[in-house]
Design an enzyme around this catalytic site. Structure first.
Site, short mmCIF file in Angstrom:
data_model
loop_
_atom_site.label_atom_id
_atom_site.label_comp_id
_atom_site.label_asym_id
_atom_site.label_seq_id
_atom_site.Cartn_x
_atom_site.Cartn_y
_atom_site.Cartn_z
N LEU A 1 0.98 -1.05 0.03
CA LEU A 1 -0.01 -0.02 0.09
C LEU A 1 1.01 1.19 -0.13
O LEU A 1 1.74 1.58 0.90
CB LEU A 1 -0.99 -0.22 1.29
N ASP A 2 1.02 1.93 -1.12
CA ASP A 2 2.19 2.96 -1.09
C ASP A 2 2.01 4.01 -0.37
O ASP A 2 0.68 4.27 0.40
CB ASP A 2 2.11 3.38 -2.62
N LYS A 3 2.79 5.00 -0.03
CA LYS A 3 3.08 6.12 0.86
C LYS A 3 1.98 6.78 0.81
O LYS A 3 1.44 7.38 2.07
CB LYS A 3 4.37 6.79 0.74
N SER B 1 -1.19 6.32 -0.22
CA SER B 1 -2.28 5.56 0.09
C SER B 1 -2.53 5.36 1.51
O SER B 1 -1.69 5.58 2.33
CB SER B 1 -2.57 4.38 -0.74
#
Length: 241
Positions: A102-104, A106
């Site tokens: 889960l990217d930064k 998001s």
């Protein structure tokens, strides 16, 4: 399971005996697995405790499953050398690791566990587990956007798989993916000249974010741990693995 998961291997490794001697010890019925005398060369699970002559040869591992709301601005990594890492904000004494990315930028549902078997299974089945997101973009959503996203868009040299998408309001949509490409939703939107302003993961399999807010977590019920009968886990079923 492999040979290394069997009781005989554990005795060979821990007692420094031969395979034959280890098997004889097992047949003697003096080895206790979870407090029960065992006389067959069974396969061991992470949760099994093994005792011989009052010596604990293998401690039973308590498996933990956590639904955690990852805040925006936190990297999904346990590497403390990286700024804004996940480890520094987790309120757990146990060593838990995140499953999936889960990217930064998001936020939302992150699955945490110390269950290595489930971790491996989820990674192998990453493109089979549904992941649902609520996404807000920078301009009104039109029919072309919805149709294009649903049918698939070429990103990073490959077409994304068809997916479910539903417009919530002029700027917000719900999308369900079974892929796990790097920054997939953001890249798909960008190809259609939209910028993502907020992205929240609200579901993985049948595990939902629910009413959690950023930084909060929910412990998943202990009944969802792996049984010892080889039938798999209820957690795996809930995640559709």
């Amino acid at each position: 399971m492999t040979f290394r998961n069997r009781l005989q291997y554990l005795l060979v490794w821990k007692l420094r005996v031969s395979n034959r001697t280890a098997l004889e010890i097992i047949l003697s019925g003096k080895v206790l697995v979870n407090g029960i005398a065992i006389n067959t060369n069974i396969e061991l699970n992470q949760t099994d405790e093994v005792v011989y002559n009052d010596e604990v040869l293998k401690e039973g591992k308590k498996l933990i499953y956590i639904a955690f709301y990852k805040p925006r601005g936190i990297e999904t990594t346990l590497n403390t050398a990286i700024a804004d890492n996940l480890k520094n904000i987790l309120p757990f004494e146990e060593e838990l690791f995140p499953v999936g990315r889960l990217d930064k930028a998001s936020e939302g549902l992150l699955f945490l566990t110390n269950d290595g078997t489930l971790y491996d299974k989820m990674l192998r089945n990453e493109n089979k587990t549904e992941k649902e997101y609520m996404v807000t973009v920078d301009k009104p959503i039109d029919e072309h956007f919805l149709i294009s996203m649903a049918n698939g868009i070429k990103i990073m040299g490959k077409m994304t798989l068809p997916c479910y998408i539903k417009k919530i309001d002029d700027f917000t949509f719900r999308i369900i993916l079974i892929q796990g490409l790097n920054r997939q939703i953001r890249r798909m939107c960008y190809q259609l000249h939209y910028e993502v302003e907020r992205l929240i993961r609200v579901r993985i399999g049948s595990i939902e974010l629910g009413d959690l807010i950023a930084g909060e977590y929910r412990v998943l019920t202990p009944s969802l741990t792996f049984p010892n009968n080889g039938e798999g886990s209820k957690i795996s079923s809930i995640l559709h693995l």
